[in-house]
Motif scaffolding. Structure first.
Motif, PDB file in Angstrom:
ATOM      1  N   ASN A 115       0.855  -1.183   0.000  1.00 34.27           N
ATOM      2  CA  ASN A 115       0.000   0.000   0.000  1.00 34.27           C
ATOM      3  C   ASN A 115       0.888   1.228   0.000  1.00 34.27           C
ATOM      4  N   GLY A 116       0.616   2.136  -0.906  1.00 38.12           N
ATOM      5  CA  GLY A 116       1.443   3.330  -0.991  1.00 38.12           C
ATOM      6  C   GLY A 116       0.692   4.498  -1.572  1.00 38.12           C
ATOM      7  N   HIS A 117       1.427   5.547  -1.885  1.00 37.52           N
ATOM      8  CA  HIS A 117       0.828   6.776  -2.409  1.00 37.52           C
ATOM      9  C   HIS A 117       1.832   7.500  -3.267  1.00 37.52           C
ATOM     10  N   ASP A 118       1.316   8.304  -4.178  1.00 39.51           N
ATOM     11  CA  ASP A 118       2.146   9.214  -4.957  1.00 39.51           C
ATOM     12  C   ASP A 118       2.724  10.245  -3.990  1.00 39.51           C
ATOM     13  N   PRO A 119       4.062  10.427  -3.962  1.00 42.79           N
ATOM     14  CA  PRO A 119       4.631  11.418  -3.044  1.00 42.79           C
ATOM     15  C   PRO A 119       4.030  12.804  -3.184  1.00 42.79           C
ATOM     16  N   ALA A 120       3.502  13.110  -4.375  1.00 47.47           N
ATOM     17  CA  ALA A 120       2.887  14.419  -4.591  1.00 47.47           C
ATOM     18  C   ALA A 120       1.424  14.445  -4.149  1.00 47.47           C
ATOM     19  N   ARG A 121       0.846  13.250  -3.825  1.00 53.24           N
ATOM     20  CA  ARG A 121      -0.569  13.183  -3.410  1.00 53.24           C
ATOM     21  C   ARG A 121      -0.692  12.151  -2.288  1.00 53.24           C
ATOM     22  N   MET A 174      12.989   6.535  -1.743  1.00 52.88           N
ATOM     23  CA  MET A 174      11.694   6.857  -2.340  1.00 52.88           C
ATOM     24  C   MET A 174      10.636   5.875  -1.879  1.00 52.88           C
ATOM     25  N   GLU A 175      10.991   4.584  -1.807  1.00 56.95           N
ATOM     26  CA  GLU A 175      10.022   3.572  -1.373  1.00 56.95           C
ATOM     27  C   GLU A 175       9.653   3.766   0.096  1.00 56.95           C
ATOM     28  N   ARG A 176      10.633   4.098   0.918  1.00 59.28           N
ATOM     29  CA  ARG A 176      10.322   4.341   2.336  1.00 59.28           C
ATOM     30  C   ARG A 176       9.386   5.529   2.489  1.00 59.28           C
ATOM     31  N   ASP A 177       9.514   6.500   1.601  1.00 57.73           N
ATOM     32  CA  ASP A 177       8.680   7.699   1.680  1.00 57.73           C
ATOM     33  C   ASP A 177       7.276   7.471   1.128  1.00 57.73           C
ATOM     34  N   SER A 178       7.135   6.518   0.199  1.00 63.11           N
ATOM     35  CA  SER A 178       5.849   6.380  -0.495  1.00 63.11           C
ATOM     36  C   SER A 178       5.090   5.096  -0.175  1.00 63.11           C
ATOM     37  N   ILE A 179       5.706   4.114   0.496  1.00 60.98           N
ATOM     38  CA  ILE A 179       5.020   2.858   0.823  1.00 60.98           C
ATOM     39  C   ILE A 179       4.675   2.839   2.306  1.00 60.98           C
ATOM     40  N   ASP A 180       3.398   2.583   2.601  1.00 63.85           N
ATOM     41  CA  ASP A 180       2.896   2.674   3.975  1.00 63.85           C
ATOM     42  C   ASP A 180       2.733   1.316   4.655  1.00 63.85           C
ATOM     43  N   GLY A 181       2.710   0.248   3.883  1.00 69.23           N
ATOM     44  CA  GLY A 181       2.522  -1.061   4.498  1.00 69.23           C
ATOM     45  C   GLY A 181       2.307  -2.129   3.443  1.00 69.23           C
ATOM     46  N   HIS A 182       2.016  -3.358   3.882  1.00 67.56           N
ATOM     47  CA  HIS A 182       1.754  -4.455   2.961  1.00 67.56           C
ATOM     48  C   HIS A 182       0.722  -5.394   3.569  1.00 67.56           C
ATOM     49  N   PHE A 228       0.742   7.521 -16.073  1.00 67.84           N
ATOM     50  CA  PHE A 228       0.189   8.066 -14.831  1.00 67.84           C
ATOM     51  C   PHE A 228       1.189   9.049 -14.241  1.00 67.84           C
ATOM     52  N   PRO A 229       0.705  10.018 -13.458  1.00 67.17           N
ATOM     53  CA  PRO A 229       1.627  10.953 -12.797  1.00 67.17           C
ATOM     54  C   PRO A 229       2.248  10.300 -11.573  1.00 67.17           C
ATOM     55  N   TRP A 230       3.518  10.599 -11.320  1.00 65.57           N
ATOM     56  CA  TRP A 230       4.187  10.099 -10.121  1.00 65.57           C
ATOM     57  C   TRP A 230       5.215  11.129  -9.674  1.00 65.57           C
ATOM     58  N   ASP A 231       4.987  11.672  -8.506  1.00 66.99           N
ATOM     59  CA  ASP A 231       5.888  12.649  -7.910  1.00 66.99           C
ATOM     60  C   ASP A 231       6.131  13.831  -8.854  1.00 66.99           C
ATOM     61  N   GLY A 232       5.054  14.289  -9.488  1.00 62.48           N
ATOM     62  CA  GLY A 232       5.134  15.448 -10.367  1.00 62.48           C
ATOM     63  C   GLY A 232       5.628  15.163 -11.758  1.00 62.48           C
ATOM     64  N   GLU A 233       5.872  13.896 -12.076  1.00 64.68           N
ATOM     65  CA  GLU A 233       6.393  13.514 -13.390  1.00 64.68           C
ATOM     66  C   GLU A 233       5.420  12.552 -14.051  1.00 64.68           C
ATOM     67  N   LEU A 234       5.229  12.703 -15.365  1.00 66.53           N
ATOM     68  CA  LEU A 234       4.359  11.799 -16.102  1.00 66.53           C
ATOM     69  C   LEU A 234       5.163  10.570 -16.500  1.00 66.53           C
ATOM     70  N   MET A 235       4.674   9.395 -16.109  1.00 65.37           N
ATOM     71  CA  MET A 235       5.378   8.150 -16.371  1.00 65.37           C
ATOM     72  C   MET A 235       4.658   7.367 -17.473  1.00 65.37           C
ATOM     73  N   ALA A 236       5.435   6.862 -18.427  1.00 62.25           N
ATOM     74  CA  ALA A 236       4.931   5.907 -19.415  1.00 62.25           C
ATOM     75  C   ALA A 236       5.457   4.547 -18.983  1.00 62.25           C
ATOM     76  N   SER A 237       4.622   3.801 -18.287  1.00 62.42           N
ATOM     77  CA  SER A 237       5.066   2.579 -17.622  1.00 62.42           C
ATOM     78  C   SER A 237       4.832   1.358 -18.502  1.00 62.42           C
ATOM     79  N   ASP A 238       5.865   0.533 -18.623  1.00 57.75           N
ATOM     80  CA  ASP A 238       5.801  -0.723 -19.364  1.00 57.75           C
ATOM     81  C   ASP A 238       6.143  -1.830 -18.355  1.00 57.75           C
ATOM     82  N   GLU A 239       5.123  -2.532 -17.860  1.00 60.30           N
ATOM     83  CA  GLU A 239       5.283  -3.445 -16.732  1.00 60.30           C
ATOM     84  C   GLU A 239       5.152  -4.901 -17.190  1.00 60.30           C
ATOM     85  N   TRP A 240       6.101  -5.748 -16.758  1.00 65.79           N
ATOM     86  CA  TRP A 240       6.122  -7.170 -17.079  1.00 65.79           C
ATOM     87  C   TRP A 240       5.962  -7.947 -15.779  1.00 65.79           C
TER      88      TRP A 240
END
Length: 336
Positions: A188-194, A288-296, A245-257
């Motif tokens: 569980n996490g959040h966008d650092p900007a939101r 960055m992960e410590r700042d944006s991930i709240d738990g699992h 999607f936006p992430w930390d103020g940057e637009l990401m073009a994500s290619d996930e495998w």
């Protein structure tokens, strides 16, 4: 008399040295201009190659793809005096392309090629301006210090419109970590900007330079959970997800495998969720992960199906059950 002759000789030497210095400076400016033109040609050539790839992707109307391909080929082949008109036509046609219909990595490559054209054109024209300024000086003209070097000309092409925010391409390896009770681990996490918008997502992260997908998946699993699994324990990649999607103020073009990994105890029995959670070690998180991930949490399939919370990938509850029930059939499935 000797004094006068000496003074004349000194003046002549100083003037000669100054003229030689001026000629050398002009020569360096011409070399700079030639190098800038070579860089501009390379940038324009790369844009033409990417334009042909866009035309060949099979995602544009046939007439639009044909026109784009023809314009790219013409821009590469015309003589210098016709280059500007050909490049402007290619710029116009690329501006009409509906980029949301293209794969994320192709959008990223096209945007990068266009940015390079803009930069190369400006660098070239700056070099031309400085060279022409030097050539217009009276002493340069009177003494013909430019020699036989051709007078450079500006590259007068319309710059591509770089409107909006250019997405950064990000290739990721992700792991569907499933226990013997068909529960999947999600963070569980959040966008650092939101920080008010929480989301759930699978283990995984960006593939580093030179890494293979499977190796990156194993590394991300170790760093984010503390679990060591060899590459042969990963099934797949079973899914591929492309999204912007936006992430930390940057637009990401994500290619996930996505890979599938089963986690069982030594007997193959179901392990209580609280025991599994205790085995997850997040000390390898990045800053960055410590700042944006709240738990699992370990999610059951009914929980995934019934939740109102935001879970990515969105079709996780749809495609994970048949994957676990029937196993992987060897085909890579596109999901959202």
């Amino acid at each position: 008399m000797l004094t006068i002759i000496a003074a004349v000789l000194v003046c002549a030497l100083l003037l000669g040295a100054w003229l030689i210095g001026t000629a050398n400076r002009l020569m360096r400016l011409h070399v700079r201009t030639d190098a800038a033109w070579a860089a501009a040609e390379a940038a324009l050539g790369r844009r033409a190659v990417v334009a042909r790839a866009v035309a060949a992707a099979g995602l544009l109307p046939e007439t639009e793809a044909d026109a784009l391909r023809a314009a790219a080929e013409r821009a590469e082949s015309v003589p210098r005096e016709e280059r500007e008109q050909a490049e402007n036509e290619l710029t116009r046609l690329l501006g009409l392309v509906q980029r949301s219909a293209l794969p994320a990595e192709l959008v990223e490559e096209l945007g990068d090629a266009e940015q390079r054209v803009v930069i190369a054109r400006r660098v070239h024209n700056d070099a031309v301006r400085d060279t022409l300024t030097q050539r217009r000086r009276r002493v340069v003209r009177w003494c013909r210090l430019a020699g036989t070097a051709a007078q450079p000309s500006y590259l007068e092409i319309a710059e591509p419109e770089l409107t909006g925010q250019l997405a950064r391409y990000r290739r990721s390896a992700r792991v569907l970590l499933v226990d013997a009770g068909a529960r999947v681990l999600l963070f569980n996490g959040h966008d650092p900007a939101r920080k008010d918008a929480g989301i759930w997502f699978t283990v995984g992260g960006e593939v580093e330079a030179g890494e293979e997908l499977r190796g990156a998946a194993c590394r991300e699993l170790r760093e984010e959970t503390g679990l060591e699994l060899s590459g042969d324990r990963l099934v797949g990649p079973v899914w591929r997800r492309r999204a912007q999607f936006p992430w930390d103020g940057e637009l990401m073009a994500s290619d996930e495998w996505f890979f599938l990994a089963h986690l069982r105890d030594t007997t193959g029995e179901t392990v209580p969720a609280e025991a599994l959670s205790a085995r997850i070690d997040t000390s390898g998180f990045t800053a960055m992960e410590r700042d944006s991930i709240d738990g699992h949490r370990w999610w059951t399939l009914p929980q995934l199906r019934d939740t109102d919370e935001t879970v990515y990938p969105e079709q996780l509850a749809v495609f994970l059950p048949p994957l676990l029930d029937n196993g992987w059939d060897g085909r890579l499935r596109a999901i959202s």
